[in-house]
Design a protein around this motif. Structure first.
Motif, mmCIF file in Angstrom:
data_model
loop_
_atom_site.group_PDB
_atom_site.id
_atom_site.type_symbol
_atom_site.label_atom_id
_atom_site.label_comp_id
_atom_site.label_asym_id
_atom_site.label_seq_id
_atom_site.Cartn_x
_atom_site.Cartn_y
_atom_site.Cartn_z
ATOM 1 N N LEU A 167 0.798 -0.962 0.174
ATOM 2 C CA LEU A 167 0.217 -0.224 0.021
ATOM 3 C C LEU A 167 1.095 1.210 -0.401
ATOM 4 O O LEU A 167 0.135 2.220 -1.277
ATOM 5 C CB LEU A 167 -1.061 0.042 0.877
ATOM 6 C CG LEU A 167 -2.065 0.952 1.316
ATOM 7 C CD1 LEU A 167 -3.443 0.877 0.200
ATOM 8 C CD2 LEU A 167 -2.477 0.802 3.008
ATOM 9 N N PHE A 168 2.013 1.058 0.566
ATOM 10 C CA PHE A 168 2.401 2.170 0.861
ATOM 11 C C PHE A 168 3.494 2.533 -0.279
ATOM 12 O O PHE A 168 3.649 3.720 -0.707
ATOM 13 C CB PHE A 168 4.015 1.685 1.871
ATOM 14 C CG PHE A 168 4.552 3.224 2.041
ATOM 15 C CD1 PHE A 168 4.336 4.758 2.426
ATOM 16 C CD2 PHE A 168 6.521 3.142 1.194
ATOM 17 C CE1 PHE A 168 5.395 4.957 2.711
ATOM 18 C CE2 PHE A 168 6.579 3.939 1.275
ATOM 19 C CZ PHE A 168 6.692 5.556 2.298
ATOM 20 N N GLU A 169 3.808 1.054 -0.976
ATOM 21 C CA GLU A 169 5.024 1.572 -1.991
ATOM 22 C C GLU A 169 3.951 1.797 -2.933
ATOM 23 O O GLU A 169 4.651 2.899 -4.195
ATOM 24 C CB GLU A 169 5.463 0.232 -2.270
ATOM 25 C CG GLU A 169 6.235 0.265 -3.807
ATOM 26 C CD GLU A 169 7.577 -1.081 -4.001
ATOM 27 O OE1 GLU A 169 7.305 -1.131 -4.760
ATOM 28 O OE2 GLU A 169 6.750 -2.007 -3.037
ATOM 29 N N HIS A 170 2.643 1.640 -3.820
ATOM 30 C CA HIS A 170 1.718 2.003 -5.132
ATOM 31 C C HIS A 170 0.720 2.984 -4.676
ATOM 32 O O HIS A 170 0.371 2.977 -5.851
ATOM 33 C CB HIS A 170 1.158 0.910 -5.048
ATOM 34 C CG HIS A 170 1.814 -0.555 -5.645
ATOM 35 N ND1 HIS A 170 3.050 -1.188 -4.608
ATOM 36 C CD2 HIS A 170 2.207 -0.858 -6.805
ATOM 37 C CE1 HIS A 170 3.161 -2.177 -5.485
ATOM 38 N NE2 HIS A 170 3.289 -2.022 -6.692
ATOM 39 N N ALA A 171 1.028 3.371 -3.318
ATOM 40 C CA ALA A 171 -0.514 4.131 -3.346
ATOM 41 C C ALA A 171 0.504 5.353 -2.787
ATOM 42 O O ALA A 171 0.432 6.837 -3.295
ATOM 43 C CB ALA A 171 -1.520 3.643 -2.339
ATOM 44 N N VAL A 172 0.716 5.807 -1.564
ATOM 45 C CA VAL A 172 1.515 6.808 -1.119
ATOM 46 C C VAL A 172 1.967 7.166 -0.847
ATOM 47 O O VAL A 172 2.729 8.436 -1.098
ATOM 48 C CB VAL A 172 1.820 6.053 1.095
ATOM 49 C CG1 VAL A 172 1.999 6.876 1.725
ATOM 50 C CG2 VAL A 172 -0.741 5.310 1.545
ATOM 51 N N GLU A 173 3.629 6.641 -1.183
ATOM 52 C CA GLU A 173 4.720 6.846 -1.817
ATOM 53 C C GLU A 173 4.802 7.830 -2.474
ATOM 54 O O GLU A 173 4.948 9.051 -2.729
ATOM 55 C CB GLU A 173 5.725 6.200 -1.693
ATOM 56 C CG GLU A 173 7.067 6.569 -1.884
ATOM 57 C CD GLU A 173 8.349 5.056 -1.759
ATOM 58 O OE1 GLU A 173 9.290 5.598 -1.188
ATOM 59 O OE2 GLU A 173 7.649 4.427 -1.889
ATOM 60 N N PRO A 174 4.151 7.632 -3.997
ATOM 61 C CA PRO A 174 3.364 8.062 -5.267
ATOM 62 C C PRO A 174 3.253 9.395 -5.073
ATOM 63 O O PRO A 174 3.048 10.362 -5.338
ATOM 64 C CB PRO A 174 2.927 7.284 -6.316
ATOM 65 C CG PRO A 174 3.390 6.316 -5.587
ATOM 66 C CD PRO A 174 3.650 6.029 -3.716
ATOM 67 N N VAL A 222 8.353 11.176 4.049
ATOM 68 C CA VAL A 222 7.910 9.470 3.441
ATOM 69 C C VAL A 222 8.179 8.055 4.659
ATOM 70 O O VAL A 222 7.509 7.320 5.083
ATOM 71 C CB VAL A 222 9.142 9.075 2.587
ATOM 72 C CG1 VAL A 222 9.299 7.812 2.166
ATOM 73 C CG2 VAL A 222 8.867 9.654 1.514
ATOM 74 N N GLU A 223 8.383 9.431 5.475
ATOM 75 C CA GLU A 223 9.200 7.872 7.061
ATOM 76 C C GLU A 223 7.849 7.915 8.292
ATOM 77 O O GLU A 223 7.553 7.078 8.676
ATOM 78 C CB GLU A 223 10.653 8.005 7.437
ATOM 79 C CG GLU A 223 10.457 7.273 9.186
ATOM 80 C CD GLU A 223 12.100 7.467 9.793
ATOM 81 O OE1 GLU A 223 12.349 6.896 10.256
ATOM 82 O OE2 GLU A 223 12.777 8.266 8.744
ATOM 83 N N ASP A 224 7.758 9.479 8.077
ATOM 84 C CA ASP A 224 6.178 9.010 9.031
ATOM 85 C C ASP A 224 5.345 8.411 8.263
ATOM 86 O O ASP A 224 4.170 8.273 9.182
ATOM 87 C CB ASP A 224 5.510 10.972 9.298
ATOM 88 C CG ASP A 224 7.092 11.178 10.505
ATOM 89 O OD1 ASP A 224 7.964 10.754 10.635
ATOM 90 O OD2 ASP A 224 7.026 12.650 9.691
ATOM 91 N N ALA A 225 4.915 9.093 7.449
ATOM 92 C CA ALA A 225 4.055 8.116 6.441
ATOM 93 C C ALA A 225 3.908 6.812 6.692
ATOM 94 O O ALA A 225 2.465 6.149 7.071
ATOM 95 C CB ALA A 225 3.858 8.596 4.986
ATOM 96 N N PHE A 226 4.811 5.830 6.642
ATOM 97 C CA PHE A 226 5.083 4.494 6.206
ATOM 98 C C PHE A 226 4.169 4.412 7.786
ATOM 99 O O PHE A 226 4.059 3.492 7.429
ATOM 100 C CB PHE A 226 6.314 4.249 6.046
ATOM 101 C CG PHE A 226 6.603 2.715 6.041
ATOM 102 C CD1 PHE A 226 6.271 1.819 4.969
ATOM 103 C CD2 PHE A 226 6.650 2.292 7.803
ATOM 104 C CE1 PHE A 226 6.296 0.554 4.604
ATOM 105 C CE2 PHE A 226 7.232 0.636 7.449
ATOM 106 C CZ PHE A 226 6.227 -0.105 6.398
ATOM 107 N N ASP A 227 4.900 5.131 9.000
ATOM 108 C CA ASP A 227 3.980 4.459 9.899
ATOM 109 C C ASP A 227 2.405 5.029 10.169
ATOM 110 O O ASP A 227 2.154 4.217 10.663
ATOM 111 C CB ASP A 227 4.577 5.247 11.393
ATOM 112 C CG ASP A 227 6.047 4.925 11.662
ATOM 113 O OD1 ASP A 227 6.460 3.684 11.294
ATOM 114 O OD2 ASP A 227 6.903 5.564 12.012
#
Length: 331
Positions: free
Chosen positions: A16-23, A34-39
């Protein structure tokens, strides 16, 4: 089984992080988060799992052994909106992790001045992790009891908190039916306490999850109690329903302090401070002033409008807060 679930959870979080949030973050120029978003993705998925588990366990019980007939299914759906906002967004977690560096700086400044604040963590050396977790749970619940008392005692705070009590069709989602400002005040209070006594971030996440799961059970429309002994060890749906009862719980003047059953998880605080009511009934819930009343001359006075939709309820909560301030000023 548990390890398999955790592995699956980690894979889903990464995908989910790699395909939606990070982009999305890089597209908006927010790469530094990015780091906070992963959490954040972890909190989101944990909240989604929590909501799903509550539905699978409690919703069938509400259908089989309801405490009262459901008269407004739309009201339950509206409570579910609150649950999605709070559990998937994890407001409590966001407040805790925002305040964590602030509290660290304050503690460092105090140490520079030779002041060493009391920290419960310093007494935990050698404790089993489960023992320390339970001790934190009891300490935080004690302070939560007094905060809950304040929500009912102060007119301005009750103006916000009354939204939580204005649900005549209490259900498993009603725990999250709160004014956002009321929630913010409580979350800041609890986060500061947790940080002050040394609760680790991983422990706080678990503490909040356990507490919320139990509170969802308490608010569920289920005819469940824990027996004579169990009722005095853990807040049950029946014990908490009495707190929500019209004219009995949060509004009652039957005790010296007014109201009853303020305990969030443990009834022991109500027993110690004289606010416990172990009545055996299943009374109706709501706030007295929201129902029509008959005036002395026989005319009918309509009840107060607490709103039906999320935004309307939030707006009316602010209006009640302003009204409470005006009354205090006039007094």
């Amino acid at each position: 089984m548990i390890q398999h679930f955790l592995d699956w959870f980690a894979v889903l979080q990464g995908w989910l992080f790699e395909h939606a949030v990070e982009p999305a973050l890089f597209a908006m120029g927010l790469g530094e988060y990015v780091e906070d978003a992963f959490d954040g993705v972890e909190w989101f998925l944990a909240g989604a799992c929590e909501v799903a588990a509550l539905y699978l366990v409690l919703r069938p019980l509400e259908a089989v052994i309801p405490a009262q007939a459901m008269t407004d299914r739309r009201a339950r759906l509206n409570d579910f909106v609150y649950t999605l906002i709070h559990r998937l967004g994890f407001f409590s977690m966001a407040v805790f992790f925002t305040l964590d560096p602030v509290m660290d700086r304050i503690a460092a400044a105090l140490r520079m001045e030779g002041v060493h604040p009391f920290n419960l963590e310093s007494l935990m050396t050698g404790f089993h992790p489960l023992a320390s977790f339970l001790l934190y749970l009891v300490v935080l619940d004690f302070f939560d009891y007094w905060l809950h008392r304040g929500q009912h005692k102060f007119r301005w705070w009750w103006a916000l908190h009354s939204l939580h009590h204005s649900q005549p069709n209490m259900n498993l989602w009603s725990d999250d039916r709160n004014h956002l400002l009321d929630d913010l005040l409580r979350d800041v209070y609890m986060a500061v306490l947790a940080l002050a006594i040394g609760v680790a971030p991983s422990q706080y996440v678990l503490l909040v999850s356990v507490s919320r799961a139990l509170q969802s059970l308490q608010h569920a429309n289920v005819r469940i109690h824990f027996g004579r002994l169990g009722e005095r060890l853990l807040v049950s749906p029946r014990f908490h329903r009495t707190h929500h009862a019209v004219g009995i719980g949060h509004e009652s003047r039957g005790s010296e302090l007014g109201g009853c059953n303020f305990g969030v998880l443990l009834p022991v605080w109500d027993q110690l401070f004289g606010t416990a009511n172990f009545a055996a009934g299943w009374p109706g819930t709501g706030v007295r002033d929201q129902f029509p009343r008959t005036n002395p001359d026989g005319t009918i006075r309509p009840g107060r409008d607490y709103g039906r939709g999320f935004w309307r309820q939030q707006w009316l909560g602010l209006a009640r807060l302003v009204e409470a301030g005006r009354r205090r000023g006039a007094a």
